[in-house]
Scaffold this active site. Structure first.
Site, mmCIF file in Angstrom:
data_model
loop_
_atom_site.group_PDB
_atom_site.id
_atom_site.type_symbol
_atom_site.label_atom_id
_atom_site.label_comp_id
_atom_site.label_asym_id
_atom_site.label_seq_id
_atom_site.Cartn_x
_atom_site.Cartn_y
_atom_site.Cartn_z
ATOM 1 N N GLU A 113 0.807 -1.101 0.076
ATOM 2 C CA GLU A 113 0.130 0.060 0.073
ATOM 3 C C GLU A 113 1.026 1.335 0.227
ATOM 4 O O GLU A 113 1.715 1.272 0.747
ATOM 5 C CB GLU A 113 -1.040 0.040 1.294
ATOM 6 C CG GLU A 113 -1.925 -1.078 1.234
ATOM 7 C CD GLU A 113 -1.579 -2.361 2.019
ATOM 8 O OE1 GLU A 113 -0.527 -2.202 2.542
ATOM 9 O OE2 GLU A 113 -2.239 -3.204 2.113
ATOM 10 N N TYR A 125 7.555 2.147 -7.720
ATOM 11 C CA TYR A 125 7.014 0.674 -7.657
ATOM 12 C C TYR A 125 6.676 0.320 -9.135
ATOM 13 O O TYR A 125 6.725 -0.675 -9.522
ATOM 14 C CB TYR A 125 5.825 0.605 -6.872
ATOM 15 C CG TYR A 125 6.211 1.228 -5.550
ATOM 16 C CD1 TYR A 125 7.448 0.553 -4.699
ATOM 17 C CD2 TYR A 125 5.221 1.880 -4.248
ATOM 18 C CE1 TYR A 125 7.637 0.873 -3.497
ATOM 19 C CE2 TYR A 125 5.653 2.023 -3.192
ATOM 20 C CZ TYR A 125 6.772 1.732 -2.548
ATOM 21 O OH TYR A 125 6.969 2.000 -1.499
#
Length: 155
Positions: A113, A125
């Site tokens: 998250e 990411y």
């Protein structure tokens, strides 16, 4: 930001309970609602699914990453680089190491998250193959910001 010298050696190793004070200092610098020292102690000493890494430069801990590996799933619990060392691709190195560990332990996919406002982390990411899957509404306690759940296939 600290620039890296070509001969500078960085070490990524498993976290021990002796590292918790240093990790906690970085945690407080990086997060509005930091984990407690006790939470790190429990993770390192009691949680059989947890694997925590520290990044060292000249025997100083400058970053850390935690993950849980359960069966074929891995979850990044937290990752942080001390503010003075950001912008040197250290988070990328830590994530790649964590992904390798997860893969070696049988994980086939990994999730994490990230705050919807944290575009720098999201870019990292995405560079590593993660894609946004869904929003977790009001996820963060400090300001009720949403979290973007991101996922990557490891195998």
């Amino acid at each position: 930001m600290v620039s890296r010298k070509q001969n500078e050696e960085l070490i990524i190793r498993s976290m021990t309970i002796h590292d918790i004070d240093s990790v906690y200092e970085i945690e407080k610098q990086c997060f509005a609602t930091p984990w407690s020292k006790e939470a790190f102690y429990e993770e390192v000493s009691q949680n059989r699914f947890a694997h925590y890494l520290v990044l060292e430069k000249d025997l100083e801990i400058i970053g850390f990453c935690g993950l849980w590996v359960m069966f074929d799933d891995a979850q990044i619990t937290n990752i942080a680089i001390a503010p003075a060392y950001r912008g040197n691709q250290l988070g990328e190195q830590l994530m790649k190491k964590a992904m390798g560990i997860a893969l070696s332990l049988g994980a086939e996919q990994m999730t994490l998250e990230v705050r919807v406002s944290n575009h720098v982390a999201q870019s990292l990411y995405k560079k590593l193959g993660f894609i946004g899957v869904t929003l977790r509404k009001n996820y963060y306690q400090d300001n009720l910001e949403d979290a973007l759940l991101m996922w990557v296939k490891l195998k």
